[in-house]
Scaffold this active site. Structure first.
Site, PDB file in Angstrom:
ATOM      1  N   GLY A 117       0.820  -1.205   0.000  1.00 19.69           N
ATOM      2  CA  GLY A 117       0.000   0.000   0.000  1.00 19.69           C
ATOM      3  C   GLY A 117       0.849   1.247   0.000  1.00 19.69           C
ATOM      4  N   PRO A 118       0.214   2.410  -0.173  1.00 23.85           N
ATOM      5  CA  PRO A 118       0.948   3.675  -0.194  1.00 23.85           C
ATOM      6  C   PRO A 118       1.593   3.967   1.163  1.00 23.85           C
ATOM      7  CG  PRO A 118      -1.276   3.930  -1.088  1.00 23.85           C
ATOM      8  CD  PRO A 118      -1.226   2.592  -0.425  1.00 23.85           C
ATOM      9  N   GLY A 131       2.306   5.594   4.722  1.00 25.35           N
ATOM     10  CA  GLY A 131       1.505   6.231   5.753  1.00 25.35           C
ATOM     11  C   GLY A 131       0.144   5.634   5.975  1.00 25.35           C
ATOM     12  N   GLY A 148      -0.473   2.742   7.526  1.00 23.07           N
ATOM     13  CA  GLY A 148      -0.556   1.987   8.778  1.00 23.07           C
ATOM     14  C   GLY A 148      -0.077   0.559   8.694  1.00 23.07           C
ATOM     15  N   LYS A 149       0.832   0.247   7.790  1.00 21.50           N
ATOM     16  CA  LYS A 149       1.317  -1.136   7.665  1.00 21.50           C
ATOM     17  C   LYS A 149       2.133  -1.546   8.896  1.00 21.50           C
ATOM     18  CE  LYS A 149       3.266  -0.130   3.736  1.00 21.50           C
ATOM     19  NZ  LYS A 149       2.676   1.208   3.494  1.00 21.50           N
ATOM     20  N   GLU A 166      -4.112  32.971 -11.320  1.00 20.15           N
ATOM     21  CA  GLU A 166      -4.937  32.105 -10.471  1.00 20.15           C
ATOM     22  C   GLU A 166      -6.421  32.299 -10.765  1.00 20.15           C
ATOM     23  OE1 GLU A 166      -3.548  29.808  -8.885  1.00 20.15           O
ATOM     24  OE2 GLU A 166      -1.520  30.568  -9.170  1.00 20.15           O
ATOM     25  N   HIS A 197      -7.296  29.973 -13.609  1.00 17.40           N
ATOM     26  CA  HIS A 197      -7.522  28.598 -13.150  1.00 17.40           C
ATOM     27  C   HIS A 197      -8.894  28.461 -12.482  1.00 17.40           C
ATOM     28  CE1 HIS A 197      -3.637  27.025 -14.179  1.00 17.40           C
ATOM     29  NE2 HIS A 197      -2.965  27.867 -13.379  1.00 17.40           N
ATOM     30  N   ASP A 210       2.035  24.046 -14.801  1.00 18.40           N
ATOM     31  CA  ASP A 210       0.721  23.726 -15.364  1.00 18.40           C
ATOM     32  C   ASP A 210       0.866  22.913 -16.642  1.00 18.40           C
ATOM     33  OD1 ASP A 210      -0.396  25.209 -13.308  1.00 18.40           O
ATOM     34  OD2 ASP A 210      -0.368  27.063 -14.480  1.00 18.40           O
TER      35      ASP A 210
END
Length: 747
Positions: A321-322, A324, A326-327, A541, A544, A618
């Site tokens: 898993g990614p 952070g 909780g592994k 901005e 966007h 961008d």
């Protein structure tokens, strides 16, 4: 008897020494002394012959004290003259002297034949003293190699008295008294020492003739046998072998116990379960993964339950898993629930610069776990040692992985030991490691959904003081894509910020500040900006934000700000309303349009020649999205439903050219759509840019109000220091001639 017959030539002496090597000291010394005294006897007989013929030798010279000078050398003895006899009758004197000379010659020959007999020497000394030749007694007694005894010493002392050497005579007398006192205590010891060492043992300045001296060394030639030579070589080889072995073993011991290599030994990596209070209740947001590990806990608590039915639990569990999610926390909770020892190591801890250290540490780690079974072994970042093997790799580079594979195969399925591995890249692991029988159970620990995020926030909020207006569900809906570690950091940042503001509790404003800091980066309030750069950032901005607000399929707008954050001068942030696991073609095109909005807005206001480099990030994001649409998602009409991302180099140049052209076409189409929309929404663009200049930061609701021209109940702010830009900045006066938006009123 002819005196010359007893002379010993050097050749004869050397041959005798070679033949009688075992008795070398005694024989050699005797022969040398006999040779010397044979020469003296020859001269002595010549002196007596001259005396008998009426020729008298010259008188001795007397020193200033009146005493006759005596020399111990042969030349001085030959030139010396015996004192005149005390009798007045010359004829009687001549007869006695003649008789004495014959007897002296006889006794001297006897004494020379038996130099080791003290009695023969004493008889000769007495005869010399009777003939009034004390200097010959002294010279002979002091010659090395002649036997001595207490009687000889007494005669020697008397001779010293006669020639006037009284101090030496007193020393001899003192030695005799010492020897006699020692003999009274132990007569056998005294007699033995006297017979063996004689007079010369009592004077350090005199040497033993049996062993030679520095002045008169003994020349010895020793012929060694073959056995002696071989034994000597064997002795040296044996000593050399022992020293070499000792040195190698000592060096090995030192290197294994010094600080440099001591770390190669695996320290006790177990964690005391009594100090590990992590339970499954502390793990939130990954209910499915927790359910998978509950089977492991049940097995460790009651293994007979599975053995009775023939069931077998997996030998290894792989958590993926990614970062952070909780592994590691899940592995600790598993050990805490089961109440067993927990061994942990990182994948990078096994390998070092020394070859073979990684395999040795694997063996030691599993040996420790077996000795304390039941236990759990947790290896974090397993891809560091379990990566795919390449046939071109060196053998030592694969030793650690090979040893791990062997240890996993060597496990007994009911041994009570479970190994848990964690990695962020399961696709990088070797297939032999993840096959059934090793890490045969893969548990995916994914990012938490909105409900999982709410549970994680509630768990961490138990430790802080919350205000009544805090709703974890609202925060969870506004933080999609955040992992458990990021949510824990969000709560902590909010609590710290509340303490800095001297607040009595943590309210929603503190959580919003912490969320903005995590999502958009930290504020750079001390940065100095020019007025033209600040205005250009506002239009960028605003472009966007307008595209995100009015484009169909775009992700909902969250905030827009011109306050520098991180590495950006401004940022427009979007947040999805729900967790998304897929994306449509319309949504991909909307992403392209939003990315192009900033660049097109600058072109509309300042012209193509005055667009800024802020468009670079961008364009990078837009290019990545367009390329994924063509090469991965199959959203290109020209390329078709083909995945070109994998093995890109294996495709033909024609296919790759078509794909590249398609990416460029998608970006150009997006640019045209953005230009049409911003041209249509030009008024809203200017209103929003003016609002950002005045208020710096606007959320989605405030952006809606500003675009409609409504008044904001908010104070104007300018956090950064704004200065007038240089005259060379062409953007400085652009837009000043345009009328102000009348609806933008001061708050």
């Amino acid at each position: 008897m002819n005196v010359s017959k007893i002379l010993v030539s050097p050749t004869v002496t050397t041959n005798v020494l070679r033949i009688f090597a075992p008795r070398l000291p005694q024989i050699g010394a005797s022969l040398l002394v006999q040779k010397k005294w044979a020469l003296r006897s020859k001269k002595f007989y010549r002196f007596y012959s001259e005396k008998n013929s009426g020729e008298m030798p010259p008188k001795k010279e007397a020193d200033s004290s009146g005493k006759a000078s005596n020399k111990s050398t042969i030349s001085s003895i030959d030139n010396s003259q015996p004192p005149p006899p005390s009798n007045t009758n010359d004829k009687t004197k001549q007869a006695n002297v003649a008789v004495s000379h014959a007897m002296l010659a006889t006794r001297e020959q006897e004494a020379n034949k038996d130099l080791t007999s003290p009695d023969a020497q004493a008889a000769f000394y007495k005869l010399l003293l009777q003939s009034n030749y004390p200097q010959y007694v002294v010279s002979r007694f002091e010659t090395p190699g002649i036997a001595s005894s207490p009687e000889c010493m007494e005669l020697y002392m008397e001779a010293l008295q006669r020639i006037g050497r009284h101090s030496e005579a007193d020393a001899v007398r003192q030695n005799l008294l010492t020897a006699s006192s020692a003999g009274a205590v132990n007569p056998s010891l005294a007699s033995s020492s006297s017979n063996q060492s004689g007079y010369h043992g009592n004077f350090p300045s005199m040497y033993s003739p049996l062993y030679g001296s520095r002045k008169e060394p003994l020349h010895v030639v020793v012929s060694e046998s073959t056995f002696t030579v071989v034994s000597r070589w064997v002795k040296w080889l044996l000593v050399f072998g022992i020293l070499t072995y000792s040195f190698s073993e000592g060096f090995k011991y030192i290197t294994e116990n010094t600080t440099l290599l001591k770390s190669s030994e695996v320290a006790d990596k177990s964690v005391d379960v009594a100090k590990t209070n992590v339970k499954f209740d502390d793990v939130c947001g990954c209910d499915e993964a927790r359910a998978e590990l509950e089977e492991i806990v049940d097995f460790l608590k009651d293994p007979t339950k599975y053995e009775s039915l023939g069931g077998k639990l997996p030998k290894g569990v792989l958590l993926t898993g990614p970062p952070g999610t909780g592994k590691t926390l899940l592995a600790r909770a598993t050990a805490g629930e089961a109440g067993v020892d927990f061994f942990f190591m990182s994948g990078s801890e096994f390998d070092e610069v020394y070859v073979g250290v990684g395999a040795k540490r694997i063996r030691d780690l599993f040996a420790q776990a077996r000795s304390r079974a039941p236990a759990i072994i947790f290896i974090d970042e397993l891809d560091a040692i379990g990566g795919k093997r390449n046939p071109k790799d060196q053998a030592y580079a694969k030793q650690t992985l090979n040893q791990l594979l062997v240890e996993l195969d060597g496990f007994s399925q009911t041994s009570g030991i479970i190994i848990i591995g964690a990695t962020n890249f399961p696709e990088a692991l070797d297939k032999a490691l993840t096959r059934p029988g090793r890490f045969d159970k893969v548990v995916n620990v994914d990012l938490p959904d909105v409900r999982g995020r709410a549970d994680i926030l509630k768990h961490h909020m138990k430790k802080i003081t919350l205000a009544d207006n805090v709703d974890p569900t609202i925060i969870a809906r506004g933080t999609p894509g955040l992992s458990g570690a990021e949510l824990a950091n969000l709560v902590n940042q909010a609590a710290v910020y509340a303490c800095q503001k001297n607040a009595v509790s943590v309210d929603m404003s503190h959580f919003e500040w912490a969320k903005d800091k995590i999502l958009m980066g930290a504020e750079r309030k001390t940065m100095v900006l020019t007025d033209a750069a600040r205005k250009a950032t506002a239009f960028h901005e605003a472009g966007h934000a307008i595209m995100a607000k009015y484009t169909n399929g775009a992700t909902p707008l969250y905030k827009a700000t011109i306050l520098p954050r991180g590495r950006a001068l401004g940022i427009t942030f979007q947040l999805p309303e729900m967790d998304k696991v897929d994306i449509t073609k319309r949504e991909c095109q909307a992403r392209l349009d939003v990315c192009m909005g900033g660049k097109i807005a600058e072109e509309l206001i300042y012209g193509k020649d005055n667009t800024t480099s802020g468009c670079g990030s961008d364009l990078q994001s837009a290019t990545g999205t367009a390329r994924a649409m063509v090469t991965q998602y199959g959203m290109s009409d020209d390329v078709g439903p083909v995945n070109l991302s994998e093995n890109w180099e294996s495709w033909s140049n024609k296919i790759r050219d078509i794909a590249d052209n398609e990416v460029i076409e998608l970006l150009k189409d997006s640019e045209e759509r953005a230009r049409r929309l911003l041209t249509k929404k030009n008024v809203e663009l200017h209103r929003l840019a003016q609002g950002l200049i005045e208020y710096e930061t606007l959320d989605a609701h405030e952006i809606e109000q500003v675009c409609k021209g409504e008044k904001l109940d908010k104070l104007k702010t300018s956090t950064n220091t704004v200065v007038e830009g240089p005259d060379s900045d062409e953007r400085k006066d652009i837009g000043d001639d345009k009328p102000k938006i009348p609806t933008m009123l001061n708050a």
